[in-house]
Motif scaffolding. Structure first.
Motif, short mmCIF file in Angstrom:
data_model
loop_
_atom_site.label_atom_id
_atom_site.label_comp_id
_atom_site.label_asym_id
_atom_site.label_seq_id
_atom_site.Cartn_x
_atom_site.Cartn_y
_atom_site.Cartn_z
N ILE A 58 0.86 -1.19 0.00
CA ILE A 58 0.00 0.00 0.00
C ILE A 58 0.89 1.23 0.00
CG2 ILE A 58 -1.63 1.38 1.35
CD1 ILE A 58 -2.83 -1.19 2.38
N GLU A 59 0.66 2.14 -0.97
CA GLU A 59 1.31 3.45 -0.96
C GLU A 59 0.23 4.49 -0.69
OE1 GLU A 59 3.45 4.63 -4.43
OE2 GLU A 59 4.07 6.53 -3.54
N PHE A 60 0.45 5.29 0.33
CA PHE A 60 -0.53 6.30 0.71
C PHE A 60 -0.48 7.45 -0.28
CE2 PHE A 60 0.50 4.07 4.63
CZ PHE A 60 -0.76 3.70 5.07
N TYR A 121 8.17 2.04 4.24
CA TYR A 121 9.22 2.70 3.44
C TYR A 121 8.85 4.17 3.28
CZ TYR A 121 11.72 4.31 -0.76
OH TYR A 121 12.49 5.02 -1.65
N THR A 122 9.82 5.04 3.46
CA THR A 122 9.59 6.46 3.22
C THR A 122 10.84 7.10 2.60
OG1 THR A 122 8.90 8.58 4.18
CG2 THR A 122 10.34 7.18 5.53
N VAL A 123 10.60 8.11 1.78
CA VAL A 123 11.70 8.83 1.16
C VAL A 123 11.26 10.29 1.03
CG1 VAL A 123 10.92 8.43 -1.22
CG2 VAL A 123 13.35 8.83 -0.78
N VAL A 187 5.17 7.44 1.44
CA VAL A 187 5.06 6.47 2.54
C VAL A 187 4.39 5.23 1.96
CG1 VAL A 187 4.11 5.96 4.80
CG2 VAL A 187 4.90 8.28 4.27
N ILE A 188 5.07 4.09 2.09
CA ILE A 188 4.58 2.83 1.56
C ILE A 188 4.65 1.79 2.67
CG2 ILE A 188 4.92 1.04 -0.21
CD1 ILE A 188 6.41 3.11 -1.89
N VAL A 189 3.63 0.97 2.77
CA VAL A 189 3.59 -0.12 3.76
C VAL A 189 3.29 -1.40 3.01
CG1 VAL A 189 2.47 -1.04 5.82
CG2 VAL A 189 2.82 1.41 5.59
#
Length: 639
Positions: A58-60, A121-123, A187-189
């Motif tokens: 999932i990417e917000f 994951y975040t960048v 932000v990806i989970v």
């Protein structure tokens, strides 16, 4: 002329294409700053969407945000906004160094991601940040508030604890703090394996590869500096070294996480280095091309760039005020490069022109990316940071070709040196041989002089005394003739020892002089008939004695048996079986003899033929009762 015209036309065409392309790129650059990124993947809920890979991710694409300096999650003020949410200095009019805190909130359904361990994951979440899961802190990228973190370009992963995850809807909150632009990026989970694989790829292209490229570029600069210290006339190497150092300082902003001094100052220097590095690269390029008055042009650019960047930093102008001059300089460099290649192309010039074109492409792309946040999905990283690879390739090609040329010239020089050494060695050997020959010749000459003196003062004096005593005491005529003949033999032997340098004419002349009195006493007139003759290199003392003995025997036979009144002695050039040589002769006008006796010749004639054979010559005898007898000795020039 036609070829040069075609090259000029091609260059003009390329320049028109570049101008049109850059104009289009500038238009896209200026219009794209306000564009928002759109996804080709639709949302599955209000705040999140799911994509399927090997596992669910999932990417917000939307979250709730609030600017608040609170260290605890704010209770109010949240507003929805598309993700990512970045407050840029150029959009907010904030001053560099002022602290700002942004909170972000995302919700997702645990059941949509499966039962396995989850990772976030975040960048582009900048710069210090804390991650909360369902109200519990699970990660922070700094140890204390005083840490200086440069996280705007760095990817992070956070393993979400299973104990903190609920069975249904879960809430993620991110608190980001910064003294410049502040924001919460992508932000990806998802499943841990999927996120880690994605993170590793992003980390390589964002951190590892730029670090390698920048390090290689810095090493290139150090090498260029060392070369310039040895070759001061190649000033472009100094500018290349400076540009690589400034590029490295600029690129630190991409991969350096811990900043050794004030973050605001570090960011300001990094941004300013963008234009400064291009000025130094442009200086290197025009020095490499030897553009007329390039030193003055470089001095003017350097005098302008530092005040310009200081004004930009002090008044907080838009960074596009640095990016646009940078792109203009690259474009001017390309024009100069194309014109120079149109005049005289080379592999090195083409390589550096290609680097300039890539810098233009990368620069426009990065300037647009800096204004819009991304160009297309999944590739939101900067390209100019990879310039170091292309700098290195062009440098290796340029100076590799020079090195190959230098090694080739060195090889030729070594071959020439070896050839000259060999020639000198041969000359020295020949010189040594000649010296030894001179030494031996001198020793022989000294010994010959000694023997001649001994024969003259010893044997000669004794024979002359004996002849005088025999005449005074009226010894028999046979005794007197024997003594006289012995004295003549001694004189001939002494004559053979005289150095004549291969001159057969001089040798025969001495013999004629020695025999003149005997011929006169016999009433025989001697005539001298000599033509032009060259020297006989092999005519040394031993061979000269053979020649004299042959002629002495021949003249003795004339005196004893011919009854002649005239004798001819001489020589001339003649060939025998196409071999050049000299024919020496003795001819009388006597009564001759029976030619059949030549086949059963006595000892005297046999000895003469033996001596002629030892000389590699040929002895012939012609006789008649009318014309007398002619004895001819043919000798070759070379043996």
């Amino acid at each position: 002329m036609k070829r040069r015209h075609r090259a000029s036309s091609a260059a003009d065409g390329l320049l028109r294409c570049l101008i049109a392309w850059v104009a289009l790129a500038f238009a896209l650059l200026l219009t794209g700053q306000q564009a928002a990124a759109a996804s080709d993947l639709g949302p599955v809920s209000k705040s999140a969407f799911a994509i399927e890979a090997s596992g669910p991710v999932i990417e917000f694409r939307e979250g709730d945000y609030v600017l608040s300096s609170s260290t605890a999650p704010p209770a109010s003020g949240w507003t929805p906004h598309p993700a990512p949410r970045i407050y840029r200095l150029i959009e907010t009019k904030w001053r560099l160094g002022d602290p700002h805190t942004l909170w972000a909130r995302f919700r997702f359904d645990r059941t949509a991601l499966g039962d396995g361990p989850l990772t976030l994951y975040t960048v582009s979440t900048r710069n210090q940040f804390v991650v909360f899961l369902n109200g519990a802190e699970v990660f922070r990228n700094y140890a204390n508030d005083a840490d200086q973190k440069n996280a705007w370009y760095r990817p992070y992963i956070v393993h979400l604890p299973q104990a903190e995850l609920g069975p249904g809807v879960n809430e993620i909150m991110v608190r980001a703090f910064s003294q410049e632009s502040v924001g919460v990026g992508r932000v990806i989970v998802g499943q841990r394996a999927e996120i880690e694989n994605f993170y590793n790829k992003q980390y390589f292209w964002r951190i590892t590869a730029p670090m390698i490229a920048s390090s290689l570029m810095l090493m290139l600069g150090i090498f260029a500096l060392l070369m310039w210290l040895q070759r001061r006339e190649e000033v472009e190497l100094a500018y290349l070294a400076i540009s690589t150092v400034v590029y490295f300082i600029r690129n630190l902003n991409y991969f350096a996480e811990d900043v050794p001094f004030n973050l605001a100052l570090f960011s300001g220097l990094s941004v300013a280095a963008t234009l400064i590095s291009m000025v130094m690269t442009f200086s290197f390029y025009i020095a490499f091309l030897r553009v007329p008055h390039f030193q003055k042009i470089i001095a003017i650019l350097i005098a302008l760039v530092f005040p310009y960047t200081f004004i930009h930093w002090y008044f907080g102008f838009n960074n596009m005020m640095l990016y646009i001059p940078t792109i203009v300089l690259v474009f001017v460099a390309i024009i100069l490069g194309v014109n120079d290649i149109a005049r005289k192309a080379s592999a090195a010039k083409v390589a550096w022109l290609a680097v300039m074109v890539l810098m233009l492409v990368f620069g426009i792309y990065d300037a647009r990316l800096a204004g819009t946040g991304h160009i297309w999905k999944g590739n939101d990283f900067y390209l100019a940071v990879f310039n170091g690879f292309f700098f290195l390739l062009a440098f290796l090609l340029t100076f590799g070709l020079r090195a190959v040329s230098a090694f080739s010239a060195l090889g030729e020089a070594n071959a020439t040196l070896e050839r000259r050494v060999e020639e000198t060695r041969v000359e020295l050997a020949m010189s040594e041989a000649a010296r030894q020959k001179l030494i031996v010749g001198r020793a022989i000459a000294d010994e010959r002089d000694r023997l001649m003196q001994e024969m003259h003062d010893g044997i000669g004096s004794s024979l002359i005394t004996a002849l005088a005593v025999a005449r005074q005491q009226r010894h028999p005529e046979a005794t007197i003739k024997t003594l006289s003949r012995a004295i003549s033999d001694l004189k001939i032997t002494v004559d053979s020892l005289e150095p004549i340098e291969g001159d057969l004419v001089a040798l025969l002349g001495n013999l004629r002089h020695r025999m003149a009195s005997d011929l006169g006493d016999a009433g025989i007139t001697c005539r001298w008939e000599v033509g032009p003759c060259g020297p006989l290199p092999w005519l040394d003392a031993t061979n000269a004695l053979h020649v004299l003995r042959i002629f002495q025997e021949a003249i003795g036979n004339v005196l004893a048996h011919s009854g002649a009144t005239e004798l001819k002695i001489g020589c001339r050039e003649a060939s025998l079986a196409d071999v050049p040589g000299i024919a020496a002769f003795v001819a009388d006008n006597g009564k001759g003899f029976d030619a059949s006796l030549l086949k059963v010749a006595g000892k005297g004639l046999s000895n003469m033929r033996a001596r002629a054979a030892s000389l590699h010559g040929n002895l012939t005898c012609e006789t008649s009762s009318v014309d007398g007898t002619t004895l001819t000795l043919w000798l070759p020039y070379a043996r």
